[in-house]
Design a protein around this motif. Structure first.
Motif, mmCIF file in Angstrom:
data_model
loop_
_atom_site.group_PDB
_atom_site.id
_atom_site.type_symbol
_atom_site.label_atom_id
_atom_site.label_comp_id
_atom_site.label_asym_id
_atom_site.label_seq_id
_atom_site.Cartn_x
_atom_site.Cartn_y
_atom_site.Cartn_z
ATOM 1 N N ARG A 51 -0.446 -7.776 3.833
ATOM 2 C CA ARG A 51 0.645 -8.711 3.660
ATOM 3 C C ARG A 51 1.217 -8.492 2.380
ATOM 4 O O ARG A 51 2.239 -9.059 1.483
ATOM 5 C CB ARG A 51 1.160 -9.493 4.781
ATOM 6 C CG ARG A 51 1.168 -9.714 6.799
ATOM 7 C CD ARG A 51 1.914 -10.206 7.186
ATOM 8 N NE ARG A 51 1.350 -10.026 8.437
ATOM 9 C CZ ARG A 51 3.222 -9.457 8.495
ATOM 10 N NH1 ARG A 51 4.373 -9.241 7.859
ATOM 11 N NH2 ARG A 51 3.245 -9.120 9.815
ATOM 12 N N SER A 52 0.105 -9.165 1.723
ATOM 13 C CA SER A 52 -0.166 -9.324 0.250
ATOM 14 C C SER A 52 -0.111 -7.896 -0.807
ATOM 15 O O SER A 52 0.055 -8.256 -1.890
ATOM 16 C CB SER A 52 -1.389 -10.394 -0.619
ATOM 17 O OG SER A 52 -2.145 -9.437 0.083
ATOM 18 N N ASN A 53 0.556 -6.804 0.097
ATOM 19 C CA ASN A 53 0.208 -5.678 -0.795
ATOM 20 C C ASN A 53 -1.363 -5.148 -1.234
ATOM 21 O O ASN A 53 -0.949 -4.313 -2.155
ATOM 22 C CB ASN A 53 1.508 -5.653 -1.735
ATOM 23 C CG ASN A 53 2.409 -5.095 -0.901
ATOM 24 O OD1 ASN A 53 3.179 -6.128 -0.158
ATOM 25 N ND2 ASN A 53 3.560 -4.743 -2.055
ATOM 26 N N ALA A 54 -1.957 -5.946 -1.459
ATOM 27 C CA ALA A 54 -3.581 -5.410 -1.544
ATOM 28 C C ALA A 54 -3.862 -5.299 -0.780
ATOM 29 O O ALA A 54 -4.171 -5.077 0.537
ATOM 30 C CB ALA A 54 -4.280 -7.054 -1.975
ATOM 31 N N LEU A 55 -5.224 -4.015 -0.410
ATOM 32 C CA LEU A 55 -6.586 -3.370 -0.367
ATOM 33 C C LEU A 55 -7.763 -3.001 -0.607
ATOM 34 O O LEU A 55 -7.770 -2.532 -1.972
ATOM 35 C CB LEU A 55 -5.893 -1.667 0.576
ATOM 36 C CG LEU A 55 -6.489 -1.222 1.242
ATOM 37 C CD1 LEU A 55 -6.703 -1.639 2.349
ATOM 38 C CD2 LEU A 55 -6.078 -0.146 1.288
ATOM 39 N N VAL A 56 -8.733 -3.661 -0.387
ATOM 40 C CA VAL A 56 -9.781 -2.999 -0.663
ATOM 41 C C VAL A 56 -10.461 -2.242 0.108
ATOM 42 O O VAL A 56 -10.830 -2.356 0.993
ATOM 43 C CB VAL A 56 -10.950 -4.154 -0.970
ATOM 44 C CG1 VAL A 56 -12.447 -4.114 -1.200
ATOM 45 C CG2 VAL A 56 -10.528 -5.438 -1.189
ATOM 46 N N VAL A 57 -10.594 -1.310 -0.413
ATOM 47 C CA VAL A 57 -10.818 0.310 -0.038
ATOM 48 C C VAL A 57 -11.646 1.105 -1.331
ATOM 49 O O VAL A 57 -11.028 0.743 -3.082
ATOM 50 C CB VAL A 57 -10.196 1.181 0.547
ATOM 51 C CG1 VAL A 57 -8.752 1.242 -0.542
ATOM 52 C CG2 VAL A 57 -9.771 1.861 1.360
ATOM 53 N N SER A 58 -12.418 1.674 -0.712
ATOM 54 C CA SER A 58 -13.257 2.932 -1.559
ATOM 55 C C SER A 58 -12.088 3.742 -2.166
ATOM 56 O O SER A 58 -11.272 4.524 -1.200
ATOM 57 C CB SER A 58 -14.677 3.216 -1.149
ATOM 58 O OG SER A 58 -14.535 3.759 -0.472
ATOM 59 N N GLN A 59 -12.811 4.986 -2.630
ATOM 60 C CA GLN A 59 -11.818 6.265 -3.148
ATOM 61 C C GLN A 59 -12.034 7.062 -1.634
ATOM 62 O O GLN A 59 -11.186 7.839 -2.033
ATOM 63 C CB GLN A 59 -11.993 6.831 -4.373
ATOM 64 C CG GLN A 59 -10.969 6.237 -5.687
ATOM 65 C CD GLN A 59 -11.698 6.030 -7.183
ATOM 66 O OE1 GLN A 59 -11.955 7.661 -7.743
ATOM 67 N NE2 GLN A 59 -11.371 5.497 -8.001
ATOM 68 N N THR A 60 -13.827 6.893 -2.152
ATOM 69 C CA THR A 60 -13.689 8.386 -0.797
ATOM 70 C C THR A 60 -13.565 8.163 0.616
ATOM 71 O O THR A 60 -13.151 8.729 1.500
ATOM 72 C CB THR A 60 -15.395 7.481 -0.618
ATOM 73 O OG1 THR A 60 -16.037 8.122 -2.364
ATOM 74 C CG2 THR A 60 -16.513 8.437 0.770
ATOM 75 N N ALA A 61 -13.433 5.906 0.658
ATOM 76 C CA ALA A 61 -12.477 6.035 2.213
ATOM 77 C C ALA A 61 -11.289 6.480 1.539
ATOM 78 O O ALA A 61 -10.825 6.730 3.052
ATOM 79 C CB ALA A 61 -13.091 4.546 2.439
ATOM 80 N N ILE A 62 -10.241 6.146 1.016
ATOM 81 C CA ILE A 62 -8.732 6.915 0.881
ATOM 82 C C ILE A 62 -9.551 8.503 1.470
ATOM 83 O O ILE A 62 -7.999 8.708 1.709
ATOM 84 C CB ILE A 62 -8.364 6.519 -0.316
ATOM 85 C CG1 ILE A 62 -8.055 5.236 -0.642
ATOM 86 C CG2 ILE A 62 -7.213 7.141 -0.773
ATOM 87 C CD1 ILE A 62 -7.642 4.369 -2.143
ATOM 88 N N ALA A 63 -10.242 8.960 0.156
ATOM 89 C CA ALA A 63 -10.241 10.621 0.542
ATOM 90 C C ALA A 63 -10.531 10.753 1.855
ATOM 91 O O ALA A 63 -9.562 11.843 2.306
ATOM 92 C CB ALA A 63 -11.154 11.013 -0.441
ATOM 93 N N ALA A 64 -11.418 10.284 2.503
ATOM 94 C CA ALA A 64 -11.387 10.850 4.072
ATOM 95 C C ALA A 64 -10.482 10.602 4.625
ATOM 96 O O ALA A 64 -9.855 11.256 5.610
ATOM 97 C CB ALA A 64 -12.435 10.090 4.936
ATOM 98 N N GLY A 65 -9.127 8.928 4.577
ATOM 99 C CA GLY A 65 -7.659 8.780 5.219
ATOM 100 C C GLY A 65 -6.966 10.529 5.368
ATOM 101 O O GLY A 65 -6.056 10.349 5.645
ATOM 102 N N ILE A 66 -7.038 11.092 3.732
ATOM 103 C CA ILE A 66 -5.839 11.914 3.619
ATOM 104 C C ILE A 66 -6.273 13.138 3.587
ATOM 105 O O ILE A 66 -5.719 13.920 3.444
ATOM 106 C CB ILE A 66 -4.909 11.002 2.167
ATOM 107 C CG1 ILE A 66 -5.965 10.958 1.353
ATOM 108 C CG2 ILE A 66 -4.458 10.190 2.342
ATOM 109 C CD1 ILE A 66 -4.823 11.951 -0.262
ATOM 110 N N GLY A 67 -7.863 13.485 3.845
ATOM 111 C CA GLY A 67 -8.126 14.802 4.132
ATOM 112 C C GLY A 67 -8.281 15.944 3.067
ATOM 113 O O GLY A 67 -8.085 16.721 2.053
ATOM 114 N N ALA A 68 -8.724 14.592 1.976
ATOM 115 C CA ALA A 68 -8.786 15.083 0.490
ATOM 116 C C ALA A 68 -10.635 14.615 -0.569
ATOM 117 O O ALA A 68 -10.446 14.093 -0.070
ATOM 118 C CB ALA A 68 -7.093 14.448 -0.788
ATOM 119 N N THR A 69 -10.708 15.373 -1.857
ATOM 120 C CA THR A 69 -11.547 14.650 -2.544
ATOM 121 C C THR A 69 -11.535 14.073 -3.035
ATOM 122 O O THR A 69 -10.828 12.834 -3.365
ATOM 123 C CB THR A 69 -12.392 15.821 -3.163
ATOM 124 O OG1 THR A 69 -11.267 16.188 -4.500
ATOM 125 C CG2 THR A 69 -12.401 17.513 -2.928
#
Length: 109
Positions: A51-69
């Motif tokens: 709700r504070s518009n923030a997210l702690v996440v790795s680039q690897t996790a984002i990549a897996a989440g969107i199907g990219a490198t």
């Protein structure tokens, strides 16, 4: 028009309404056309942000989440930062991605 069906059960802490600034919609449309990977990355952040518009996440996790490198996500994040869609902060050893509240937000702005 068919309404989306929300699965029942435990709701994540980010569940609820998501709002976009109407003036930002034109910029989001341009973003989608210029850099689909950046748009996908931004939508991942928006979908998972607190709700504070923030997210702690790795680039690897984002990549897996969107199907990219991870390299694609890294480039997309640089683009998003350069165009003021996202701010990147450091908290100890973690990276915090903050979505610009003039673009999207949850709850009270």
């Amino acid at each position: 028009m068919v309404n989306a069906v929300v699965p029942t059960g435990e709701k994540p802490p980010t569940f609820g309404w998501l709002q976009f600034e109407k003036k930002a919609i034109a910029e989001l449309q341009k973003l989608a056309m210029r850099s689909p990977a950046s748009m996908g990355t931004l939508m991942y952040l928006v979908n998972h942000m607190s709700r504070s518009n923030a997210l702690v996440v790795s680039q690897t996790a984002i990549a897996a989440g969107i199907g990219a490198t991870r390299q694609t996500v890294n480039s997309a994040l640089r683009y998003l930062v350069e165009h003021n869609f996202v701010q990147v902060l450091k908290a100890g050893g973690s990276t915090v991605y903050v979505v610009n509240s003039r673009v999207a937000w949850q709850g009270v702005r």
